[in-house]
Design an enzyme around this catalytic site. Sequence first.
Site, PDB file in Angstrom:
ATOM      1  N   ASP A   6      10.843  19.104 -13.349  1.00  0.00           N
ATOM      2  CA  ASP A   6      12.207  19.260 -13.574  1.00  0.00           C
ATOM      3  C   ASP A   6      13.138  18.256 -13.147  1.00  0.00           C
ATOM      4  O   ASP A   6      13.277  17.828 -11.973  1.00  0.00           O
ATOM      5  CB  ASP A   6      12.569  20.840 -12.635  1.00  0.00           C
ATOM      6  CG  ASP A   6      14.056  20.986 -12.706  1.00  0.00           C
ATOM      7  OD1 ASP A   6      14.748  20.646 -13.856  1.00  0.00           O
ATOM      8  OD2 ASP A   6      14.560  21.412 -11.830  1.00  0.00           O
ATOM      9  N   ILE A   7      13.456  17.647 -14.314  1.00  0.00           N
ATOM     10  CA  ILE A   7      14.307  16.278 -14.049  1.00  0.00           C
ATOM     11  C   ILE A   7      15.996  16.592 -14.093  1.00  0.00           C
ATOM     12  O   ILE A   7      16.425  17.123 -14.986  1.00  0.00           O
ATOM     13  CB  ILE A   7      14.294  15.279 -15.220  1.00  0.00           C
ATOM     14  CG1 ILE A   7      12.514  14.885 -15.234  1.00  0.00           C
ATOM     15  CG2 ILE A   7      15.124  14.063 -15.087  1.00  0.00           C
ATOM     16  CD1 ILE A   7      12.125  14.148 -16.304  1.00  0.00           C
ATOM     17  N   ASN A   9      19.910  15.797 -12.688  1.00  0.00           N
ATOM     18  CA  ASN A   9      21.018  14.781 -12.468  1.00  0.00           C
ATOM     19  C   ASN A   9      20.805  13.865 -11.293  1.00  0.00           C
ATOM     20  O   ASN A   9      20.732  12.969 -11.034  1.00  0.00           O
ATOM     21  CB  ASN A   9      22.358  15.076 -12.600  1.00  0.00           C
ATOM     22  CG  ASN A   9      22.566  15.300 -14.165  1.00  0.00           C
ATOM     23  OD1 ASN A   9      22.519  14.515 -15.145  1.00  0.00           O
ATOM     24  ND2 ASN A   9      22.878  16.683 -14.395  1.00  0.00           N
ATOM     25  N   SER A  10      20.253  14.847  -9.945  1.00  0.00           N
ATOM     26  CA  SER A  10      20.419  14.223  -8.588  1.00  0.00           C
ATOM     27  C   SER A  10      18.904  14.214  -8.042  1.00  0.00           C
ATOM     28  O   SER A  10      18.664  13.313  -7.361  1.00  0.00           O
ATOM     29  CB  SER A  10      21.363  15.250  -7.649  1.00  0.00           C
ATOM     30  OG  SER A  10      22.685  15.136  -8.071  1.00  0.00           O
ATOM     31  N   TYR A 100      23.834  31.906 -27.902  1.00  0.00           N
ATOM     32  CA  TYR A 100      24.980  30.863 -27.815  1.00  0.00           C
ATOM     33  C   TYR A 100      25.105  30.318 -29.069  1.00  0.00           C
ATOM     34  O   TYR A 100      24.370  30.425 -30.010  1.00  0.00           O
ATOM     35  CB  TYR A 100      23.968  29.569 -27.105  1.00  0.00           C
ATOM     36  CG  TYR A 100      25.067  28.783 -26.074  1.00  0.00           C
ATOM     37  CD1 TYR A 100      25.662  29.415 -24.885  1.00  0.00           C
ATOM     38  CD2 TYR A 100      24.922  27.536 -26.233  1.00  0.00           C
ATOM     39  CE1 TYR A 100      26.386  28.576 -24.253  1.00  0.00           C
ATOM     40  CE2 TYR A 100      25.910  26.797 -25.359  1.00  0.00           C
ATOM     41  CZ  TYR A 100      26.535  27.147 -24.306  1.00  0.00           C
ATOM     42  OH  TYR A 100      27.162  26.649 -23.742  1.00  0.00           O
ATOM     43  N   SER A 108      18.137  22.514 -20.931  1.00  0.00           N
ATOM     44  CA  SER A 108      16.759  22.881 -20.770  1.00  0.00           C
ATOM     45  C   SER A 108      16.727  23.880 -19.509  1.00  0.00           C
ATOM     46  O   SER A 108      16.041  24.765 -19.288  1.00  0.00           O
ATOM     47  CB  SER A 108      15.891  21.989 -20.707  1.00  0.00           C
ATOM     48  OG  SER A 108      15.826  21.163 -19.898  1.00  0.00           O
ATOM     49  N   ASP A 109      17.463  23.334 -18.349  1.00  0.00           N
ATOM     50  CA  ASP A 109      17.238  23.983 -17.158  1.00  0.00           C
ATOM     51  C   ASP A 109      17.780  25.472 -17.107  1.00  0.00           C
ATOM     52  O   ASP A 109      17.212  26.296 -16.608  1.00  0.00           O
ATOM     53  CB  ASP A 109      17.933  23.210 -15.895  1.00  0.00           C
ATOM     54  CG  ASP A 109      19.274  22.971 -16.396  1.00  0.00           C
ATOM     55  OD1 ASP A 109      19.793  23.071 -17.346  1.00  0.00           O
ATOM     56  OD2 ASP A 109      20.134  22.676 -15.383  1.00  0.00           O
ATOM     57  N   ASP A 129      23.053  28.908 -10.632  1.00  0.00           N
ATOM     58  CA  ASP A 129      22.462  27.731 -10.106  1.00  0.00           C
ATOM     59  C   ASP A 129      23.458  26.409  -9.596  1.00  0.00           C
ATOM     60  O   ASP A 129      24.025  26.100 -10.204  1.00  0.00           O
ATOM     61  CB  ASP A 129      21.638  26.882 -11.638  1.00  0.00           C
ATOM     62  CG  ASP A 129      20.703  26.037 -10.975  1.00  0.00           C
ATOM     63  OD1 ASP A 129      20.876  25.440  -9.737  1.00  0.00           O
ATOM     64  OD2 ASP A 129      19.966  25.255 -12.133  1.00  0.00           O
ATOM     65  N   THR A 184      41.130  19.287  11.281  1.00  0.00           N
ATOM     66  CA  THR A 184      40.857  18.723   9.704  1.00  0.00           C
ATOM     67  C   THR A 184      39.494  18.962   9.439  1.00  0.00           C
ATOM     68  O   THR A 184      39.371  19.614   8.191  1.00  0.00           O
ATOM     69  CB  THR A 184      40.865  17.217   9.749  1.00  0.00           C
ATOM     70  OG1 THR A 184      42.638  17.256  10.074  1.00  0.00           O
ATOM     71  CG2 THR A 184      40.862  16.443   8.376  1.00  0.00           C
TER      72      THR A 184
END
Length: 255
Positions: A6-7, A9-10, A100, A108-109, A129, A184
């Site tokens: 599973d590729i 973004n992070s 859709y 794809s995820d 997710d 804070t």
Amino acid sequence: MLLVIDIGNSNIVLGLYEGDELQHHWRVSTDRNKTEDEYGMLVKSLFGSVGLGFEQVRGVIISSVVPPLNLTIERMCGKYMQQKALIIGPGIKTGLNIKYEYPREVGSDRIVNAVAAIHHYGAPLIVVDFGTATTFCYVDERAQYWGGAIAPGIGISTEALFTRAAKLPRIEITKPASVVGRNTIAAMQAGIFYGFVGQVEGIVRRIMDEYGTQPTVVATGGLASLFANETSCIHVVDQNLTLKGLRLIYERNQS
């Protein structure tokens, strides 16, 4: 064994299945600059840490939301494992009825997560997710995928806060002692934590109201457990949902 990748973004998550059992899984940082050889050596070291070699891989399937890395990882699988990777995209059998407006636009995820959630938890359902983006996907009682909502993820939102507000420090994302912060850091933790809890509850409730159903809400992603413990609207946390979906789709494409 089946290698599922599973590729994101992070992070890139890799899993090894023997039959329907997930034997091992790893999470590494996504690096668009790495070559196929660098990824090959990285994966080789991960396999070696559990006493496995590339020769034990009998199939590979990939889900990716980072198109520039697709060819790199595909070549890595071919060069080091002698396997042609199956990549989630047009022409792949998912068994999912997508309603859709433009089906090719669905990540794809999101497709893989929906396939796994339907199989394991039934429909109707909402998949939340917690990734680089926080996504909400709705599947009706007939197991039809209708779409959902995409919001900035926790990491993106907090990074914007730290970057744009010079006096605010970087903090750990955790549940605060109170919704009313008296310093804070506590105030920032309250805003971030309860802000995202409210986002999840609000969007889930609006989907339920709009479609008139009582769906099972399945959460996945790195911080899913943290937020699920604070709200009754999340029914199930499944950190391996995407890996499970990849295995199911691989099997559906072997006949």
